[in-house]
Design an enzyme around this catalytic site. Structure first.
Site, mmCIF file in Angstrom:
data_model
loop_
_atom_site.group_PDB
_atom_site.id
_atom_site.type_symbol
_atom_site.label_atom_id
_atom_site.label_comp_id
_atom_site.label_asym_id
_atom_site.label_seq_id
_atom_site.Cartn_x
_atom_site.Cartn_y
_atom_site.Cartn_z
ATOM 1 N N ASP A 41 0.829 -1.207 0.000
ATOM 2 C CA ASP A 41 0.000 0.000 0.000
ATOM 3 C C ASP A 41 0.862 1.255 0.000
ATOM 4 O OD1 ASP A 41 -2.036 1.789 0.109
ATOM 5 O OD2 ASP A 41 -2.723 1.254 2.115
ATOM 6 N N ASP A 44 -0.994 5.579 -6.912
ATOM 7 C CA ASP A 44 -1.392 4.703 -5.817
ATOM 8 C C ASP A 44 -1.463 3.256 -6.283
ATOM 9 O OD1 ASP A 44 -2.405 4.071 -3.173
ATOM 10 O OD2 ASP A 44 -4.359 3.838 -4.105
#
Length: 510
Positions: A187, A390
């Protein structure tokens, strides 16, 4: 021979010719178009023709996805040593897989159903990131200090699944001493590293046994008064033990003891990593054992281990199909690809976790979309707006005016393709059933200092097994735009924190 034609021209004089009368001058004359003029005209038209590329069509499979077990077995076989691994003293390299990992409750789900679930989770992920950015919450101070180049590089496998965790990509690594191997969500949108721990007050179902800290000789709790505890946003204290809590905006959260522990990437051990030992973990985390925070904050793994690998890492997110070739996440100098094009990282003083970049425009069919201006993506002084890269968001979100302009340009370029009904968040879909390949307009993302030309499979993707393909971008009313992992697919994405830059290397998964 062309016959003469009569033309009427209205000429507006240049304002620099101050002595001329300020009114149009009408001239009527005969003009004969020579053949050479027609040739030049034809050349001019062809040079501005739209640019297309070929999309080879592969729909979602009709069969059910594979479970996690085969990837686990393959990884454990690697750990036993087959002579193919690079020297762990210079580079640690572990395979990256993209498989349809599913939770036990989803073993009978079809790829079509899993894809819809993926989009639902993706919407929650994008909203959580946007809410965090809008709230201007500082999740940690930027890490300082110098970096050391030339230390041991290392890497880990990355696996992707359609129904696992809050992100899409996973790495398998060892936690504790002796190491217990488990899948961790990768992440780039968060910092804290954490894993589910026994005893569980409430733990979700994961693929591997829950980590037991009492069986690790390297597990060490953090005291309430330690500097490490004070780095947390909201530290707690229980019997002089530091407690952590991380909430993800989509309702997911993890709470437990803050500690230090050893992480093992193949044969490379990284000691004293700040680790949340979660005893109460609720929300969308299903399947993976925890999360490896890869953000820019002080508690992220890249920052913590920065002295060891020079604050550089890269990953390659492979094709969404189960048959794709493996690749790696790499830490150290080896992470920086020679073929990468780089754009500077942008600092948001209000939020230091995200990887902000400057997107200046988008081209479709070889022509910049004129209404997509750099101002649409600017990060303002208050920390609002901007563009982030992301790993955990699948579909790229663009602020609404930019998306509409991009979508309309693509629709015009793909006017020859048969339209299909909307699908989930996608409002531009096509019925390509019966075809093996089609021509689609090119799409190029223009970053400051770098142009990234997307393969056709990164923006026109299958959503079912019947030949329906959709344009894989979406609009958002939030000021924050997000470059998602579908658009990153096949690129080696380089995060060079030491150089404050982010790079894209095309065809970087080999």
């Amino acid at each position: 021979m062309l016959s003469p034609s009569h033309y009427h021209f209205t000429i507006f004089p240049s304002p620099n010719l101050c002595k001329m009368e300020e009114k149009p001058i009408s001239i009527s004359f005969l003009f004969t178009f020579p053949s050479i003029f027609l040739s030049l005209f034809a050349i001019s038209v062809s040079s501005t023709s739209p640019q297309y590329q070929t999309l080879v069509l592969n729909s979602l499979p009709n069969s059910e996805p594979q479970s996690l077990s085969w990837a686990t077995e393959d990884f454990e076989a690697q750990l036993s040593g087959d002579g193919s691994n690079p020297d762990p003293d210079t580079t640690l390299s572990v395979q990256l897989h993209h498989v349809d990992l599913v939770s036990p409750s989803s073993f009978n789900a079809t790829p079509h159903a899993l894809f819809k679930l993926r989009l639902q989770r993706d919407a929650a992920r994008a909203k959580a990131l946007s809410d965090l950015a809008a709230a201007n919450i500082t999740v940690g101070r930027r890490g300082g200090g110098h970096h050391v180049v030339g230390s041991r590089d290392f890497s880990s496998s990355v696996t992707s699944g359609l129904a696992q965790g809050s992100g899409e990509y996973f790495t398998r690594l060892g936690v504790g001493t002796p190491p217990k191997y488990a899948y961790m969500v990768l992440d780039t949108g968060s910092d804290v590293v954490w894993i589910q721990c026994s005893p569980c007050k409430k733990c979700y179902t994961q693929s591997d046994p829950v980590f037991d800290p009492t069986k690790s000789t390297s597990f060490l709790g953090v005291s309430c008064g330690s500097p490490l505890c004070r780095r947390l946003d909201s530290p707690g204290c229980n019997r002089k033990k530091c407690l952590y809590q991380v909430s993800y905006g989509d309702g997911s959260f993890t709470v437990g003891d803050f500690s230090t522990e050893t992480l093992t990437f193949r044969k490379t051990r990284v000691n004293n990593v700040a680790l949340g030992c979660g005893h109460d973990n609720e929300g969308l985390f299903v399947g993976a054992a925890g999360l490896l925070g890869l953000g820019r904050g002080r508690l992220s793994f890249p920052t913590q281990a920065g002295r060891r690998f020079g604050r550089k890492f890269s990953y390659c997110l492979v094709d969404r199909s189960a048959s794709s070739r493996p690749s790696y996440i790499v830490f150290g100098e080896s992470a920086v690809s020679r073929t990468a094009v780089f754009t500077p990282l942008v600092n948001n003083p209000k939020l230091d976790t995200f990887y902000y970049v400057e997107l200046t425009g988008i081209s479709v069919g070889g022509t910049r979309v004129p209404s997509i201006r750099p101002s649409l993506f600017k990060l303002d002084a208050a920390g609002d707006g901007g563009v982030i890269v992301d790993s955990g968001t699948s579909v790229t979100r663009l602020t609404r005016p930019a998306y509409v302009a991009l979508r309309d340009s693509f629709r015009m370029g793909a006017a020859n393709l048969k339209r299909a009904p909307d699908f989930s968040l996608f409002d531009t879909c096509f019925d390509l059933s019966g075809k093996t390949e089609v021509k689609v307009p090119t799409v190029v993302l223009h970053f400051k200092g770098a142009e990234v030309s997307l393969p056709a499979s990164n923006y026109l993707i299958p959503v079912d097994s019947d030949g329906t393909f959709c344009f894989a971008f979406a609009g958002t009313m939030s000021g924050l735009s997000i470059i998602g992992n579908i658009q990153q697919q096949g690129f080696r994405v380089v995060f060079d924190l030491a150089g404050s830059r982010l790079g894209f290397a095309p065809r970087g998964c080999a």
